[in-house]
Design an enzyme around this catalytic site. Structure first.
Site, PDB file in Angstrom:
ATOM      1  N   CYS A 180       0.832  -1.195   0.000  1.00  0.00           N
ATOM      2  CA  CYS A 180       0.000   0.000   0.000  1.00  0.00           C
ATOM      3  C   CYS A 180       0.881   1.265   0.000  1.00  0.00           C
ATOM      4  O   CYS A 180       1.454   1.611  -1.021  1.00  0.00           O
ATOM      5  CB  CYS A 180      -0.991  -0.030   1.159  1.00  0.00           C
ATOM      6  SG  CYS A 180      -2.340   1.169   1.010  1.00  0.00           S
ATOM      7  N   HIS A 209      -3.525  -5.234   0.506  1.00  0.00           N
ATOM      8  CA  HIS A 209      -2.991  -5.561   1.839  1.00  0.00           C
ATOM      9  C   HIS A 209      -3.020  -7.070   2.043  1.00  0.00           C
ATOM     10  O   HIS A 209      -4.019  -7.617   2.524  1.00  0.00           O
ATOM     11  CB  HIS A 209      -3.834  -4.888   2.928  1.00  0.00           C
ATOM     12  CG  HIS A 209      -3.549  -3.442   3.132  1.00  0.00           C
ATOM     13  ND1 HIS A 209      -2.565  -2.991   3.982  1.00  0.00           N
ATOM     14  CD2 HIS A 209      -4.119  -2.344   2.585  1.00  0.00           C
ATOM     15  CE1 HIS A 209      -2.540  -1.660   3.961  1.00  0.00           C
ATOM     16  NE2 HIS A 209      -3.472  -1.248   3.125  1.00  0.00           N
ATOM     17  N   GLU A 239      -1.670  -8.707   4.303  1.00  0.00           N
ATOM     18  CA  GLU A 239      -1.671  -9.012   5.742  1.00  0.00           C
ATOM     19  C   GLU A 239      -3.064  -8.863   6.368  1.00  0.00           C
ATOM     20  O   GLU A 239      -3.268  -9.249   7.518  1.00  0.00           O
ATOM     21  CB  GLU A 239      -0.660  -8.125   6.479  1.00  0.00           C
ATOM     22  CG  GLU A 239      -1.118  -6.715   6.799  1.00  0.00           C
ATOM     23  CD  GLU A 239      -1.071  -5.727   5.644  1.00  0.00           C
ATOM     24  OE1 GLU A 239      -1.093  -4.508   5.901  1.00  0.00           O
ATOM     25  OE2 GLU A 239      -1.022  -6.162   4.473  1.00  0.00           O
TER      26      GLU A 239
END
Length: 244
Positions: A97, A187, A189
């Site tokens: 990001c 993202h 994660e």
């Protein structure tokens, strides 16, 4: 056996306040990457921490942030200069990001407000032909789901970069620079819980911009293949073959 060199997480920001009970980005990344805490080191550059020599680490992961690359904050510009040197030295780098945008800026690309506006929620990521033999993207479903939340984007890739993936609202959603540096706007994660928390935190902004926050919430789902991209990077940086 622990890897002789850990991975470095460059922390460029914190989660939205309502999600900090789930800890911070370094913890989310370690968990998603499947790497033991003892094999990762986090450096909070937003808080003013200095950056160590990149050669001490097997690879580098740059987190997301609530900041904007175009603000040219001192800590961000220092980090960009460090990333530029590390990339030119052949370090393995993975930007997420803000990290994706900062890496592009560091290497001579252009970052700015996304002409298509905010992108948020679980989005389909379409891979381009160059992804077919990319170490991180090869063999993933076409398209694959990923979690995204951003207002700015890479408007022009750096020279020597290859475009790997796109979405309906972001033409440059993932790139590789030369052989060992990647930027991804999504993202990997984020779990579905993280994504729903971000949608709720941004629900007023979404409504102002013409989105239905409840509809965005209903479309959030798991994104295991996006997480696989991060796991592949962690294994590649540490010279370990993929096993899952």
């Amino acid at each position: 056996m622990p890897h002789p060199r850990p991975l470095l997480i460059i922390e460029t920001g914190k989660p939205v306040p309502s999600m900090r009970r789930h800890r911070g980005f370094p913890h989310w990344i370690r968990t998603a990457a499947g790497v033991p805490a003892r094999e990762m080191v986090a450096v909070d550059v937003e808080a003013g921490a200095g950056l160590p020599a990149h050669a001490e680490f097997a690879g580098i992961i740059v987190t997301g942030s609530g900041a904007m690359v175009t603000e040219r904050r001192d800590w961000s510009e220092r980090t960009a200069a460090w990333l530029r040197d590390a990339a030119h030295d052949g370090a393995a780098i993975f930007g997420i990001c803000y990290g994706h945008q900062l890496l592009a800026h560091a290497l001579g690309g252009c970052v700015g407000d996304n002409p298509h506006g905010r992108e948020m929620g679980t989005v389909p990521v379409a891979m381009l032909p160059a992804a077919a033999d990319d170490p991180l993207f090869a063999g993933l479903p076409q398209p694959f789901a990923a979690q995204a939340t951003h207002l700015q984007a890479v408007l022009r890739m750096p020279e020597d970069a290859v475009l790997l993936a796109t979405t309906a609202l972001d033409p440059c959603h993932a790139f590789r620079w030369r052989e060992r540096a990647w930027g991804v706007q999504f993202h990997p994660e984020f779990s579905g819980t993280h994504m729903r928390g971000y949608v709720l935190a941004r629900r007023e902004a979404l409504a102002r911009e013409g989105f239905d926050p409840l509809r965005v919430l209903r479309t959030v789902r798991a994104a295991p293949h996006a997480r696989r991209v991060l796991r592949r990077f962690a294994r590649l940086a540490r010279d370990r073959p993929e096993t899952a």
